[in-house]
Motif scaffolding. Structure first.
Motif, PDB file in Angstrom:
ATOM      1  N   ALA A 178       0.829  -1.210   0.000  1.00 52.08           N
ATOM      2  CA  ALA A 178       0.000   0.000   0.000  1.00 52.08           C
ATOM      3  C   ALA A 178       0.856   1.250   0.000  1.00 52.08           C
ATOM      4  O   ALA A 178       0.533   2.240  -0.669  1.00 52.08           O
ATOM      5  N   ARG A 179       1.976   1.201   0.724  1.00 48.84           N
ATOM      6  CA  ARG A 179       2.867   2.359   0.747  1.00 48.84           C
ATOM      7  C   ARG A 179       3.440   2.642  -0.635  1.00 48.84           C
ATOM      8  O   ARG A 179       3.529   3.798  -1.059  1.00 48.84           O
ATOM      9  N   ARG A 180       3.817   1.600  -1.340  1.00 48.34           N
ATOM     10  CA  ARG A 180       4.360   1.801  -2.688  1.00 48.34           C
ATOM     11  C   ARG A 180       3.295   2.377  -3.616  1.00 48.34           C
ATOM     12  O   ARG A 180       3.588   3.223  -4.457  1.00 48.34           O
ATOM     13  N   ALA A 181       2.052   1.892  -3.462  1.00 47.10           N
ATOM     14  CA  ALA A 181       0.982   2.381  -4.332  1.00 47.10           C
ATOM     15  C   ALA A 181       0.639   3.841  -4.047  1.00 47.10           C
ATOM     16  O   ALA A 181       0.320   4.607  -4.959  1.00 47.10           O
ATOM     17  N   LEU A 182       0.717   4.217  -2.776  1.00 45.69           N
ATOM     18  CA  LEU A 182       0.342   5.576  -2.387  1.00 45.69           C
ATOM     19  C   LEU A 182       1.505   6.564  -2.436  1.00 45.69           C
ATOM     20  O   LEU A 182       1.284   7.772  -2.313  1.00 45.69           O
ATOM     21  N   ALA A 183       2.730   6.069  -2.605  1.00 46.22           N
ATOM     22  CA  ALA A 183       3.904   6.946  -2.549  1.00 46.22           C
ATOM     23  C   ALA A 183       3.849   8.099  -3.549  1.00 46.22           C
ATOM     24  O   ALA A 183       4.151   9.241  -3.182  1.00 46.22           O
ATOM     25  N   PRO A 184       3.468   7.875  -4.819  1.00 40.38           N
ATOM     26  CA  PRO A 184       3.469   9.006  -5.766  1.00 40.38           C
ATOM     27  C   PRO A 184       2.550  10.146  -5.339  1.00 40.38           C
ATOM     28  O   PRO A 184       2.952  11.312  -5.350  1.00 40.38           O
ATOM     29  N   ILE A 185       1.322   9.825  -4.943  1.00 42.80           N
ATOM     30  CA  ILE A 185       0.416  10.902  -4.552  1.00 42.80           C
ATOM     31  C   ILE A 185       0.842  11.501  -3.219  1.00 42.80           C
ATOM     32  O   ILE A 185       0.560  12.670  -2.934  1.00 42.80           O
ATOM     33  N   GLY A 186       1.535  10.714  -2.405  1.00 46.41           N
ATOM     34  CA  GLY A 186       2.077  11.255  -1.167  1.00 46.41           C
ATOM     35  C   GLY A 186       3.134  12.307  -1.407  1.00 46.41           C
ATOM     36  O   GLY A 186       3.339  13.192  -0.575  1.00 46.41           O
ATOM     37  N   ARG A 187       3.807  12.227  -2.550  1.00 40.49           N
ATOM     38  CA  ARG A 187       4.815  13.227  -2.906  1.00 40.49           C
ATOM     39  C   ARG A 187       4.206  14.414  -3.636  1.00 40.49           C
ATOM     40  O   ARG A 187       4.912  15.371  -3.955  1.00 40.49           O
ATOM     41  N   MET A 188       2.902  14.346  -3.909  1.00 40.02           N
ATOM     42  CA  MET A 188       2.223  15.436  -4.620  1.00 40.02           C
ATOM     43  C   MET A 188       0.964  15.857  -3.857  1.00 40.02           C
ATOM     44  O   MET A 188      -0.064  16.166  -4.448  1.00 40.02           O
ATOM     45  N   THR A 189       1.055  15.906  -2.544  1.00 43.97           N
ATOM     46  CA  THR A 189      -0.145  16.182  -1.757  1.00 43.97           C
ATOM     47  C   THR A 189      -0.699  17.583  -1.996  1.00 43.97           C
ATOM     48  O   THR A 189      -1.916  17.766  -2.068  1.00 43.97           O
ATOM     49  N   LEU A 190       0.170  18.574  -2.104  1.00 45.18           N
ATOM     50  CA  LEU A 190      -0.305  19.940  -2.313  1.00 45.18           C
ATOM     51  C   LEU A 190      -0.991  20.070  -3.669  1.00 45.18           C
ATOM     52  O   LEU A 190      -2.093  20.625  -3.775  1.00 45.18           O
ATOM     53  N   THR A 191      -0.363  19.554  -4.708  1.00 44.32           N
ATOM     54  CA  THR A 191      -0.965  19.597  -6.042  1.00 44.32           C
ATOM     55  C   THR A 191      -2.293  18.855  -6.061  1.00 44.32           C
ATOM     56  O   THR A 191      -3.288  19.349  -6.613  1.00 44.32           O
ATOM     57  N   SER A 192      -2.321  17.676  -5.467  1.00 36.68           N
ATOM     58  CA  SER A 192      -3.538  16.866  -5.473  1.00 36.68           C
ATOM     59  C   SER A 192      -4.654  17.543  -4.701  1.00 36.68           C
ATOM     60  O   SER A 192      -5.813  17.552  -5.134  1.00 36.68           O
ATOM     61  N   TYR A 193      -4.323  18.128  -3.561  1.00 34.50           N
ATOM     62  CA  TYR A 193      -5.341  18.780  -2.745  1.00 34.50           C
ATOM     63  C   TYR A 193      -5.936  19.985  -3.473  1.00 34.50           C
ATOM     64  O   TYR A 193      -7.164  20.171  -3.504  1.00 34.50           O
ATOM     65  N   LEU A 194      -5.089  20.808  -4.069  1.00 32.88           N
ATOM     66  CA  LEU A 194      -5.584  21.973  -4.793  1.00 32.88           C
ATOM     67  C   LEU A 194      -6.397  21.553  -6.012  1.00 32.88           C
ATOM     68  O   LEU A 194      -7.407  22.181  -6.350  1.00 32.88           O
ATOM     69  N   ALA A 195      -5.967  20.484  -6.677  1.00 33.14           N
ATOM     70  CA  ALA A 195      -6.720  19.988  -7.827  1.00 33.14           C
ATOM     71  C   ALA A 195      -8.100  19.499  -7.408  1.00 33.14           C
ATOM     72  O   ALA A 195      -9.096  19.720  -8.118  1.00 33.14           O
ATOM     73  N   GLN A 196      -8.188  18.856  -6.253  1.00 31.19           N
ATOM     74  CA  GLN A 196      -9.490  18.438  -5.743  1.00 31.19           C
ATOM     75  C   GLN A 196     -10.399  19.640  -5.513  1.00 31.19           C
ATOM     76  O   GLN A 196     -11.602  19.604  -5.830  1.00 31.19           O
ATOM     77  N   SER A 197      -9.840  20.720  -4.978  1.00 23.10           N
ATOM     78  CA  SER A 197     -10.642  21.919  -4.737  1.00 23.10           C
ATOM     79  C   SER A 197     -11.183  22.483  -6.043  1.00 23.10           C
ATOM     80  O   SER A 197     -12.340  22.906  -6.116  1.00 23.10           O
ATOM     81  N   VAL A 198     -10.351  22.497  -7.081  1.00 22.34           N
ATOM     82  CA  VAL A 198     -10.788  23.031  -8.368  1.00 22.34           C
ATOM     83  C   VAL A 198     -11.878  22.150  -8.978  1.00 22.34           C
ATOM     84  O   VAL A 198     -12.938  22.631  -9.395  1.00 22.34           O
ATOM     85  N   VAL A 199     -11.624  20.850  -9.012  1.00 22.41           N
ATOM     86  CA  VAL A 199     -12.581  19.925  -9.638  1.00 22.41           C
ATOM     87  C   VAL A 199     -13.911  19.934  -8.893  1.00 22.41           C
ATOM     88  O   VAL A 199     -14.993  20.064  -9.498  1.00 22.41           O
ATOM     89  N   LEU A 200     -13.855  19.818  -7.565  1.00 21.67           N
ATOM     90  CA  LEU A 200     -15.092  19.732  -6.788  1.00 21.67           C
ATOM     91  C   LEU A 200     -15.804  21.080  -6.704  1.00 21.67           C
ATOM     92  O   LEU A 200     -17.020  21.133  -6.476  1.00 21.67           O
ATOM     93  N   GLY A 201     -15.059  22.174  -6.899  1.00 23.56           N
ATOM     94  CA  GLY A 201     -15.722  23.472  -7.004  1.00 23.56           C
ATOM     95  C   GLY A 201     -16.675  23.499  -8.185  1.00 23.56           C
ATOM     96  O   GLY A 201     -17.813  23.991  -8.084  1.00 23.56           O
ATOM     97  N   PHE A 202     -16.240  22.947  -9.322  1.00 19.93           N
ATOM     98  CA  PHE A 202     -17.109  22.884 -10.499  1.00 19.93           C
ATOM     99  C   PHE A 202     -18.236  21.866 -10.319  1.00 19.93           C
ATOM    100  O   PHE A 202     -19.255  21.956 -11.000  1.00 19.93           O
ATOM    101  N   VAL A 203     -18.058  20.909  -9.418  1.00 17.38           N
ATOM    102  CA  VAL A 203     -19.131  19.940  -9.164  1.00 17.38           C
ATOM    103  C   VAL A 203     -20.214  20.538  -8.273  1.00 17.38           C
ATOM    104  O   VAL A 203     -21.420  20.413  -8.562  1.00 17.38           O
ATOM    105  N   PHE A 204     -19.808  21.224  -7.212  1.00 20.28           N
ATOM    106  CA  PHE A 204     -20.764  21.626  -6.186  1.00 20.28           C
ATOM    107  C   PHE A 204     -21.262  23.061  -6.293  1.00 20.28           C
ATOM    108  O   PHE A 204     -22.391  23.348  -5.895  1.00 20.28           O
ATOM    109  N   TYR A 205     -20.448  23.990  -6.783  1.00 17.70           N
ATOM    110  CA  TYR A 205     -20.824  25.398  -6.696  1.00 17.70           C
ATOM    111  C   TYR A 205     -21.677  25.846  -7.869  1.00 17.70           C
ATOM    112  O   TYR A 205     -21.759  25.184  -8.903  1.00 17.70           O
ATOM    113  N   GLY A 206     -22.276  27.027  -7.688  1.00 21.51           N
ATOM    114  CA  GLY A 206     -23.215  27.539  -8.675  1.00 21.51           C
ATOM    115  C   GLY A 206     -22.603  27.811 -10.028  1.00 21.51           C
ATOM    116  O   GLY A 206     -23.304  27.759 -11.048  1.00 21.51           O
TER     117      GLY A 206
END
Length: 267
Positions: A178-206
C-alpha cells in the motif's frame, strides 16, 4: 471551503515550526505542548462568531443559497464576508492544535516511532489506546471542567495509541504494498489537494453543476474515491517524467528563492 481545518493547521504549523527550530530540549517541548493543551480547556472569553443563534441561521441560509446558485465572484465576495466568523470559530482550537503539534514533535525527536522501537511502540500504543477509550467511556458520569478534561485526555490518548499502532503496522507485507501504491500521490499532496478543490468546485458550486447540498453520503464517498483513484494514476505518470509535482516545485522554488530543476534527467 473557508472552514477547512488545513487553514488552521497552516497558521498554527508555522508557529510550531518556529518553536521547533529553536531546538529546545524535549522536556521543554513537552511542557509547552501540555501547557497549550491545558490552556484550551480554560474558560477563555473568545469572541463569538455570530451575535446570536438567529444570525448564525441566517448566515447558513445565505451560504446555502450562494454556494448552490452564485457566480464565482459572488462566492468570493461571500467568502470575504464570512472570514471573521470562520476565524472566530477557529480561535478556540489554536492552543490545543499548537500543543498537539509540539507533543508530536517531541515524540518524533525522542525516536518514539523509530523502527528499532516497534515492539515497545505496539505495546505502549495499545495501552494508551485502551486508556483513552476508558477515559472517554467514563465521561458520561462527569460534568463541567472534569468532563472537558476527561474528553481532552481521552481524545489525545486515542489519537496517540491509534497513530502508534498504524506506524508499527507500516512494515507488514500488505502495508508495504500500500505504501508503494500511495507513494506518488504522497509526494504530490499539495498539487492533489488543490486539484481536488478546483474539480469539486465545479461539481458543487453555482458556477458549475451546482450540486451543493444535493449529494448524499454514499454518492459523496463514491465521488471522493473515484477522484482519488484518478489522481493516483496521474501522480504516477507525472512523477515518471518530473522530479516534483507542479505546486510542490513552485512552493519550494519560492521558499528557497532559487530555480529548481523539474524535469527528470534522461538516462
Amino acid at each position: 471551503w473557508s472552514g477547512d481545518v488545513l487553514a488552521l493547521y497552516a497558521i498554527v504549523g508555522l508557529a510550531a515550526a518556529l518553536i521547533v527550530r529553536l531546538r529546545l530540549p524535549r522536556l521543554w517541548l513537552f511542557v509547552l505542548g501540555l501547557a497549550a493543551i491545558v490552556t484550551s480547556a480554560l474558560p477563555i472569553p473568545y469572541p463569538p462568531p455570530f451575535v446570536d443563534a438567529s444570525a448564525m441561521q441566517s448566515h447558513v441560509a445565505a451560504a446555502s443559497a450562494i454556494y448552490s446558485n452564485g457566480t464565482y465572484l459572488e462566492i468570493v465576495r461571500f467568502r470575504v464576508a464570512e472570514a471573521w466568523p470562520t476565524l472566530a470559530i477557529s480561535l478556540w482550537s489554536v492552543p490545543r492544535t499548537l500543543g498537539l503539534f509540539l507533543l508530536g514533535a517531541m515524540l518524533w525527536n525522542a525516536g518514539a516511532f523509530a523502527r528499532a522501537q516497534r515492539a515497545r511502540l505496539v505495546f505502549g500504543s495499545a495501552v494508551i489506546l485502551a486508556l483513552g477509550l476508558s477515559v472517554v467511556a467514563l465521561s458520561d458520569v462527569l460534568r463541567g471542567v472534569s468532563l472537558a478534561v476527561a474528553l481532552g485526555v481521552g481524545e489525545i490518548a486515542i489519537s496517540l495509541g491509534g497513530a502508534g499502532l498504524l506506524v508499527a503496522a507500516l512494515d507488514a507485507p500488505l502495508a508495504r504494498g500500500a505504501r508503494r501504491a500511495l507513494a506518488p500521490i504522497g509526494r504530490m499532496t499539495l498539487t492533489s489537494y488543490l486539484a481536488q478543490s478546483v474539480v469539486l468546485g465545479f461539481v458543487f458550486y453555482g458556477y458549475g453543476a451546482g450540486a451543493f447540498e444535493r449529494v448524499g453520503h454514499a454518492r459523496g464517498v463514491a465521488l471522493s474515491l473515484a477522484l482519488f483513484t484518478v489522481q493516483l494514476g496521474l501522480a504516477r505518470v507525472w512523477l515518471a517524467r518530473f522530479l516534483l509535482g507542479p505546486m510542490e516545485w513552485l512552493w519550494r522554488a519560492l521558499s528557497l528563492g532559487v530555480r529548481l530543476p523539474l524535469r527528470r534527467p534522461r538516462t
